[in-house]
Design a protein around this motif. Structure first.
Motif, PDB file in Angstrom:
ATOM      1  N   THR A 217       0.838  -1.210   0.000  1.00  0.00           N
ATOM      2  CA  THR A 217       0.000   0.000   0.000  1.00  0.00           C
ATOM      3  C   THR A 217       0.876   1.264   0.000  1.00  0.00           C
ATOM      4  OG1 THR A 217      -0.276  -0.361   2.357  1.00  0.00           O
ATOM      5  CG2 THR A 217      -2.121  -0.942   0.972  1.00  0.00           C
ATOM      6  N   ASP A 218       2.014   1.211   0.712  1.00  0.00           N
ATOM      7  CA  ASP A 218       2.948   2.354   0.664  1.00  0.00           C
ATOM      8  C   ASP A 218       3.432   2.558  -0.771  1.00  0.00           C
ATOM      9  OD1 ASP A 218       2.794   2.653   3.431  1.00  0.00           O
ATOM     10  OD2 ASP A 218       4.409   1.220   3.769  1.00  0.00           O
ATOM     11  N   LEU A 220       1.951   1.658  -3.526  1.00  0.00           N
ATOM     12  CA  LEU A 220       0.872   2.165  -4.382  1.00  0.00           C
ATOM     13  C   LEU A 220       0.665   3.667  -4.190  1.00  0.00           C
ATOM     14  CD1 LEU A 220      -1.679  -0.747  -4.084  1.00  0.00           C
ATOM     15  CD2 LEU A 220      -0.528   0.008  -6.161  1.00  0.00           C
ATOM     16  N   ARG A 221       0.748   4.105  -2.932  1.00  0.00           N
ATOM     17  CA  ARG A 221       0.585   5.550  -2.673  1.00  0.00           C
ATOM     18  C   ARG A 221       1.699   6.332  -3.366  1.00  0.00           C
ATOM     19  NH1 ARG A 221      -0.721   3.799   2.729  1.00  0.00           N
ATOM     20  NH2 ARG A 221      -2.964   3.957   3.030  1.00  0.00           N
ATOM     21  N   THR A 222       2.918   5.820  -3.264  1.00  0.00           N
ATOM     22  CA  THR A 222       4.058   6.524  -3.871  1.00  0.00           C
ATOM     23  C   THR A 222       3.938   6.546  -5.393  1.00  0.00           C
ATOM     24  OG1 THR A 222       5.466   5.925  -2.038  1.00  0.00           O
ATOM     25  CG2 THR A 222       6.585   6.474  -4.082  1.00  0.00           C
ATOM     26  N   SER A 224       1.310   6.088  -7.327  1.00  0.00           N
ATOM     27  CA  SER A 224       0.158   6.794  -7.888  1.00  0.00           C
ATOM     28  C   SER A 224       0.280   8.304  -7.702  1.00  0.00           C
ATOM     29  CB  SER A 224      -1.150   6.253  -7.324  1.00  0.00           C
ATOM     30  OG  SER A 224      -1.118   6.321  -5.936  1.00  0.00           O
ATOM     31  N   GLU A 245      -6.470  -2.477   3.889  1.00  0.00           N
ATOM     32  CA  GLU A 245      -5.812  -1.192   3.641  1.00  0.00           C
ATOM     33  C   GLU A 245      -5.728  -0.938   2.128  1.00  0.00           C
ATOM     34  OE1 GLU A 245      -2.004  -0.891   5.502  1.00  0.00           O
ATOM     35  OE2 GLU A 245      -1.753   1.158   4.749  1.00  0.00           O
ATOM     36  N   LEU A 246      -5.571  -2.027   1.409  1.00  0.00           N
ATOM     37  CA  LEU A 246      -5.504  -1.936  -0.053  1.00  0.00           C
ATOM     38  C   LEU A 246      -6.793  -1.307  -0.602  1.00  0.00           C
ATOM     39  CD1 LEU A 246      -3.624  -2.891  -2.315  1.00  0.00           C
ATOM     40  CD2 LEU A 246      -4.855  -5.043  -2.338  1.00  0.00           C
ATOM     41  N   GLU A 248      -8.692   0.807   0.882  1.00  0.00           N
ATOM     42  CA  GLU A 248      -8.693   2.256   1.146  1.00  0.00           C
ATOM     43  C   GLU A 248      -7.880   2.987   0.086  1.00  0.00           C
ATOM     44  OE1 GLU A 248      -7.217   3.043   5.092  1.00  0.00           O
ATOM     45  OE2 GLU A 248      -8.613   1.566   5.919  1.00  0.00           O
ATOM     46  N   VAL A 249      -6.721   2.420  -0.257  1.00  0.00           N
ATOM     47  CA  VAL A 249      -5.856   3.076  -1.244  1.00  0.00           C
ATOM     48  C   VAL A 249      -6.562   3.111  -2.594  1.00  0.00           C
ATOM     49  CG1 VAL A 249      -3.599   2.994  -2.378  1.00  0.00           C
ATOM     50  CG2 VAL A 249      -3.814   2.260  -0.032  1.00  0.00           C
ATOM     51  N   ASP A 252      -9.329   5.714  -2.613  1.00  0.00           N
ATOM     52  CA  ASP A 252      -8.895   7.111  -2.602  1.00  0.00           C
ATOM     53  C   ASP A 252      -8.117   7.501  -3.842  1.00  0.00           C
ATOM     54  OD1 ASP A 252     -10.052   7.217  -0.161  1.00  0.00           O
ATOM     55  OD2 ASP A 252      -8.193   6.981   0.972  1.00  0.00           O
ATOM     56  N   ASN A 253      -7.856   6.554  -4.710  1.00  0.00           N
ATOM     57  CA  ASN A 253      -6.974   6.886  -5.818  1.00  0.00           C
ATOM     58  C   ASN A 253      -7.425   6.316  -7.149  1.00  0.00           C
ATOM     59  OD1 ASN A 253      -4.811   7.428  -7.488  1.00  0.00           O
ATOM     60  ND2 ASN A 253      -3.494   7.523  -5.682  1.00  0.00           N
TER      61      ASN A 253
END
Ligand code: SF4
Length: 437
Positions: A217-218, A220-222, A224, A245-246, A248-249, A252-253
């Motif tokens: 998930t970290d 993916l955030r980076t 995206s 958590e996946l 949520e990511v 949100d994206n």
């Protein structure tokens, strides 16, 4: 650089194998090989067959490919690598007159090993290969290059520690390890610079990604957050605590495709336990419900095994009912085939072949109904699509983020860019006819 000759890479199996094939192409190109398609009609000097052994069919396809290439290109150097090499006795590869056999870890040095082989003209079939020491974080030291594709596959993880009782992968690919974070981010940026609009993250079990505490998930955030008009797709994922958590990511994206291929394997706790899967049917269902709530329109696909030892008619029916309730958008159906060396291969209570075929047919009918239901649920919705090809009549074909095949006749469509369409009509082949918004 003068060309070392024409080389082709033929790959069977999962997206991880495809990512490996791309890395092989890069390494060969760096050594001066000219990459051609495996079906190229001219001279091919080097053929890499990247095998798979997850099912018995994949293993026999690997063998047939080696045989076909030897017949068509009698002079070419044939290199066999991939999971068949790790798992099976290499006799069949030798019988098919392959020139070189390389293990999965040896793929990293494939270009050098081939050069050495060609220099010494030594046939190395039959030698004993040793696996590398397992490491938690690894570097590929090369970015995959996809000479003939519009979508790039980026390997982020290797190996599996789950040891599901039917599965050969932990033996073939070794323990879980994650690819170096900086290398993944750098390859991703390179794919964007090369113009890829969709990048698929692959691995045996990508939810297990962990580079010194930095998780999927970290990552993916980076990724995206990088600038540009692109999308990220996850290849198949295993049910795992991180998955919540996946969601949520993903919620949100919008750069992360609304797509999860989540292997269920069976719809009853009895068989899941026997398979050594780490969740119950109820836990799986809770996750699916959460996914649909968080990410409307999400495509949820799965893998199901029919005819697993001990699957009575009642358990099959019970499993089928559960699968129907899950309303999957897509199911990959596998008939149980014992893989030598796995615990399931020793299980007694086998299901007769004809009965397996019957169960497979029942499930296929259900899968087709569910797929149709999912596609129809998207009518009237706006879908982001990447159109990849145009036929002779001028129709464009592409894929939505939630993995529906979309057709559009508008001549102003631009290929290989994310385009929003309105889903208007379902077509008999399971695609959607759409117009530009
Ligand atoms: S999670 Fe199970 S099925 Fe998936 S690769 Fe690992 S052992 Fe195989």
């Amino acid at each position: 650089m003068t060309s070392a000759g024409n080389a082709a890479v033929f790959t069977i199996g999962c997206r991880l194998n495809q990512a490996d094939a791309a890395l092989i192409c890069t390494r060969l190109e760096e050594q001066g090989w000219n990459i051609v398609r495996p079906e190229y009609e001219g001279r091919i000097d080097l053929m890499i067959v990247n095998t798979c052994t997850v099912t018995g069919t994949a293993a026999s396809k690997s063998r047939a490919a080696v045989r076909r290439f030897r017949r068509k290109h009698p002079e070419c150097c044939i290199v066999v690598t991939g999971c068949s090499v790790e798992i099976e006795n290499s006799d069949w590869i030798r019988e098919e007159a392959a020139d070189l056999i390389l293990t999965n870890p040896e793929k990293k040095n494939i270009a050098d090993l081939i050069i050495k082989h060609l220099e010494h003209k030594s046939i190395s079939t039959g030698r004993k290969f040793s696996l590398e020491q397992p490491v938690e974080v690894f570097k590929e030291k090369a970015a995959g290059h996809f000479p003939f594709k519009s979508r790039a596959f980026l390997k982020v993880q290797e190996g599996c520690n789950n040891f599901c009782s039917y599965c050969i992968v932990p033996y073939a690919r070794g323990p879980e390890r994650s690819r170096d974070w900086e290398e993944v981010v750098s390859d991703f940026k390179q794919f964007l610079a090369d113009g890829f609009e969709e990048i698929v993250l692959t691995g045996v079990n990508i939810c297990a990604y962990n580079d010194n505490g930095r998780t999927l998930t970290d990552l993916l955030r980076t990724l995206s957050a990088l600038p540009g008009n692109f999308r990220i797709r996850l290849s198949s994922t295993e049910p795992h605590p991180n998955n919540m958590e996946l969601l949520e990511v993903m919620r949100d994206n919008p750069k992360i495709c609304r797509f999860l291929h989540l292997s269920l394997q069976h719809g009853t706790d009895e068989i899941l336990k026997s398979m050594n899967r780490k969740y119950t049917a109820a836990e799986f269902a809770a996750f699916i419900e959460a996914a649909r709530e968080a990410v409307p329109g999400i495509h949820i696909g799965t893998d199901i095994i029919v005819g697993y030892p001990g699957e009575s008619v009642e358990l099959f029916e019970q499993g089928l009912k559960f699968i129907r309730e899950m309303a999957f958008a897509n199911i990959h159906i596998f008939t149980f085939s014992p893989r030598e060396g796995t615990p399931a291969a020793k299980l007694k209570d086998r299901v007769d072949g004809r009965e397996c075929d019957r169960r497979r047919a029942c499930l296929s009918t259900l899968a087709a109904d569910m797929k149709r239901g999912f596609i129809e649920s998207q009518l009237g919705k706006e879908l982001p699509v990447i159109f990849e090809r145009k036929n002779q009549e001028g129709s464009f074909y592409g894929w939505s983020d939630n993995y529906i095949n979309v057709i559009c006749d508008d001549p102003t469509v631009h290929k290989n860019t994310i385009t929003t369409v309105l889903a208007e009509e379902t077509l008999p082949d399971g695609s959607i006819y759409a117009k530009l918004v």
